[in-house]
Design a protein around this motif. Structure first.
Motif, mmCIF file in Angstrom:
data_model
loop_
_atom_site.group_PDB
_atom_site.id
_atom_site.type_symbol
_atom_site.label_atom_id
_atom_site.label_comp_id
_atom_site.label_asym_id
_atom_site.label_seq_id
_atom_site.Cartn_x
_atom_site.Cartn_y
_atom_site.Cartn_z
ATOM 1 N N GLN A 144 9.594 8.296 -15.674
ATOM 2 C CA GLN A 144 9.748 8.879 -16.979
ATOM 3 C C GLN A 144 9.997 10.390 -16.655
ATOM 4 N N GLU A 145 9.229 10.947 -15.797
ATOM 5 C CA GLU A 145 9.663 12.402 -15.471
ATOM 6 C C GLU A 145 10.715 12.849 -14.952
ATOM 7 N N ASN A 146 11.304 11.771 -14.135
ATOM 8 C CA ASN A 146 12.469 12.159 -13.593
ATOM 9 C C ASN A 146 13.742 11.415 -14.064
ATOM 10 N N ASN A 147 13.595 10.810 -15.363
ATOM 11 C CA ASN A 147 14.598 10.018 -16.086
ATOM 12 C C ASN A 147 15.525 9.407 -15.173
ATOM 13 N N VAL A 148 14.523 8.315 -14.333
ATOM 14 C CA VAL A 148 15.329 7.255 -13.536
ATOM 15 C C VAL A 148 14.765 6.008 -13.856
ATOM 16 N N PHE A 149 15.546 4.971 -13.647
ATOM 17 C CA PHE A 149 15.185 3.408 -13.602
ATOM 18 C C PHE A 149 14.142 3.041 -12.710
ATOM 19 N N LEU A 150 13.229 2.152 -12.961
ATOM 20 C CA LEU A 150 12.184 1.574 -12.354
ATOM 21 C C LEU A 150 11.799 0.170 -12.812
ATOM 22 N N MET A 151 11.859 -0.646 -11.706
ATOM 23 C CA MET A 151 11.425 -2.181 -11.951
ATOM 24 C C MET A 151 11.012 -2.700 -10.802
ATOM 25 N N GLU A 152 9.741 -3.566 -11.144
ATOM 26 C CA GLU A 152 8.737 -4.348 -10.193
ATOM 27 C C GLU A 152 9.820 -5.536 -9.956
ATOM 28 N N ALA A 153 10.253 -5.754 -8.569
ATOM 29 C CA ALA A 153 10.891 -7.122 -8.280
ATOM 30 C C ALA A 153 10.297 -8.210 -8.229
ATOM 31 N N ILE A 154 10.153 -8.776 -9.490
ATOM 32 C CA ILE A 154 9.602 -10.099 -9.913
ATOM 33 C C ILE A 154 10.900 -10.793 -9.860
ATOM 34 N N TRP A 155 11.217 -11.499 -8.957
ATOM 35 C CA TRP A 155 12.702 -11.787 -8.985
ATOM 36 C C TRP A 155 12.895 -13.212 -9.572
ATOM 37 N N THR A 156 11.709 -13.918 -9.600
ATOM 38 C CA THR A 156 11.414 -14.991 -10.415
ATOM 39 C C THR A 156 12.056 -14.867 -12.072
ATOM 40 N N ARG A 157 11.785 -13.934 -12.560
ATOM 41 C CA ARG A 157 11.994 -13.693 -13.905
ATOM 42 C C ARG A 157 13.601 -13.833 -14.345
ATOM 43 N N PRO A 170 0.991 -1.250 -0.132
ATOM 44 C CA PRO A 170 -0.021 -0.060 0.038
ATOM 45 C C PRO A 170 0.868 1.381 0.013
ATOM 46 N N TYR A 171 2.152 1.032 0.334
ATOM 47 C CA TYR A 171 3.016 2.432 0.306
ATOM 48 C C TYR A 171 3.948 2.564 -0.707
ATOM 49 N N HIS A 172 3.862 1.402 -1.784
ATOM 50 C CA HIS A 172 4.722 1.578 -2.848
ATOM 51 C C HIS A 172 4.655 2.763 -3.469
ATOM 52 N N LEU A 173 3.287 3.342 -3.737
ATOM 53 C CA LEU A 173 3.354 4.600 -4.625
ATOM 54 C C LEU A 173 3.961 5.676 -4.043
ATOM 55 N N SER A 174 3.649 6.119 -2.740
ATOM 56 C CA SER A 174 4.158 7.130 -2.467
ATOM 57 C C SER A 174 5.402 7.275 -2.085
ATOM 58 N N THR A 175 6.106 5.930 -1.473
ATOM 59 C CA THR A 175 7.517 5.748 -1.348
ATOM 60 C C THR A 175 8.425 5.732 -2.756
ATOM 61 N N GLY A 176 8.015 5.139 -3.559
ATOM 62 C CA GLY A 176 8.554 4.942 -4.847
ATOM 63 C C GLY A 176 8.529 6.359 -5.561
ATOM 64 N N LYS A 177 7.610 7.239 -5.491
ATOM 65 C CA LYS A 177 7.451 8.719 -6.032
ATOM 66 C C LYS A 177 8.544 9.451 -5.127
ATOM 67 N N LEU A 178 8.558 9.310 -3.799
ATOM 68 C CA LEU A 178 9.425 10.133 -3.082
ATOM 69 C C LEU A 178 10.957 9.889 -3.588
ATOM 70 N N PHE A 179 11.193 8.643 -3.925
ATOM 71 C CA PHE A 179 12.615 8.322 -4.266
ATOM 72 C C PHE A 179 12.951 8.891 -5.658
ATOM 73 N N MET A 180 11.836 8.547 -6.444
ATOM 74 C CA MET A 180 12.111 9.151 -7.882
ATOM 75 C C MET A 180 12.199 10.628 -8.141
ATOM 76 N N THR A 181 11.310 11.222 -7.207
ATOM 77 C CA THR A 181 11.564 12.713 -7.391
ATOM 78 C C THR A 181 12.954 13.196 -6.808
ATOM 79 N N SER A 182 13.690 12.327 -6.070
ATOM 80 C CA SER A 182 15.053 12.804 -5.378
ATOM 81 C C SER A 182 15.951 12.387 -6.345
ATOM 82 N N LYS A 183 15.491 11.688 -7.726
ATOM 83 C CA LYS A 183 16.379 11.148 -8.885
ATOM 84 C C LYS A 183 17.013 10.138 -8.398
ATOM 85 N N LYS A 184 16.392 9.159 -7.691
ATOM 86 C CA LYS A 184 17.094 7.640 -7.322
ATOM 87 C C LYS A 184 16.195 6.696 -8.179
ATOM 88 N N ASN A 185 17.163 5.868 -8.556
ATOM 89 C CA ASN A 185 16.503 4.706 -9.355
ATOM 90 C C ASN A 185 16.021 3.821 -8.394
#
Length: 335
Positions: free
Chosen positions: A114-127, A77-92
């Motif tokens: 896309q807006e912050n030009n950073v890397f984003l991946m869902e951690a589907i480790w199985t892949r 439930p906190y992935h969206l807010s936390t993910g945006k926090l780090f990405m707006t701080s230019k963190k992959n």
């Protein structure tokens, strides 16, 4: 130069991720800092894993200039807010599965990347397990002919665990376990959108799905059946049936080490863990960490092995299954 990791949360999966990182060479991967909502927990975690810095807030981790990528191991439930926090701080970012609570949130995270030009991946480790790479190779070679049917099951009695059973914590079989079955299907069908989705099952008294069965129909009358449950033990295996044979993952389909191809068995052993683990085969988390590093070295913003399109489709399929089963979360009601 090493990829410098920040760890967001001091929970069980973050522990296992750090143990997995230690199976890789320190010339390639370094853990720089950990953050938790409680400084004491962060400090205890840092001491256990020999991490130089500990923070009592995620904001402090976001401001750390020495971090290349953040692993987000908090509940979804906190992935969206936390993910945006780090990405707006230019963190992959590498965000634990599911990427978000629904497809709308997934799109928000992708837009932030896309807006912050950073890397984003869902951690589907199985892949990224060697076995999964072998499955993709065999399918590409037509080893079992044209795929006709895929079946994947994953379930165990887990309703005693709050984060799996409570609606406020994002509980439910689909989001936590079904996603492994569905990602396997999408991997086999190379991200193709199903023509139809039929879902049934039952909910537990907290209002989340206890067991779900999905039938997906793809072009050419190809089918997939996924069963997931937090109320009962299932076979936890996967089978690909083709016109010339079968590929089987006989157990631990979400963290696989044994593969059967037309009756011939192959083993893909994992490295030994340096510390006790919380979850099965968790040293296999190393492979998604390696994928992240390889993508960053190439300047990629999304992984070819787990692209944004697959994360989007995963979320859309789960949204539709939940709609048919009557499972909703607070996040679904935000316009």
């Amino acid at each position: 130069m090493a990829t410098r990791w920040g760890i967001c949360s001091a929970g069980k999966i973050s522990h296992d991720f750090c143990v997995a990182l230690r199976t890789l060479t320190p010339e390639d991967h370094q853990i720089v800092a950990v953050a938790a909502r409680d400084l004491q927990h962060a400090e205890e975690f840092a001491k256990k894993h020999n991490i130089p810095r500990a923070y009592g807030s995620y904001d402090e981790l976001a401001r750390d200039p020495d971090i290349d990528v953040v692993y987000i191991g908090i509940i979804h439930p906190y992935h969206l807010s936390t993910g945006k926090l780090f990405m707006t701080s230019k963190k992959n970012v590498l965000v634990e599965k599911p990427l978000a609570m629904n497809s709308r949130e997934v799109q928000e995270l992708i837009a932030a990347a896309q807006e912050n030009n950073v890397f984003l991946m869902e951690a589907i480790w199985t892949r990224f397990f060697p076995l999964s790479l072998e499955v993709r190779r065999l399918l590409g070679l037509g080893e079992v002919g044209d795929v006709q049917m895929v079946r994947a099951d994953l379930g165990a009695p887990l309703t005693h665990i709050p984060r799996l059973a409570e609606k406020k914590m994002g509980g439910g079989a689909l989001l936590d376990l079904g996603i492994y079955c569905l990602q396997f299907v999408l991997m086999v069908f190379n991200g193709e959108k199903p023509e139809s989705i039929q879902a049934t099952g039952h909910c537990i008294d907290t209002g989340v799905d206890g067991t779900a069965v999905l039938v997906l129909k793809f072009s050419g009358n190809r089918l997939a059946v996924c069963t997931c449950s937090i109320t009962m033990m299932l076979t936890c295996d996967a089978v690909i049936t083709g016109t010339k044979g079968t590929i089987k993952i006989p157990h631990h389909m979400w963290c696989p080490t044994t593969l059967e191809v037309n009756g011939k068995e192959m083993q893909f052993p994992l490295p030994e863990a340096g510390m006790a683990l919380n979850f099965t085969n968790s040293t296999g988390l190393r492979y998604e960490a390696e994928e992240v590093r390889n993508c960053l070295l190439k300047g990629l913003k999304e992984s070819p092995g787990m692209p944004w399109a697959h994360s989007t489709l995963l979320a859309e399929v789960i949204d539709e299954a939940r709609r048919q089963m009557g499972v909703t979360y607070d996040q679904d009601n935000i316009c």
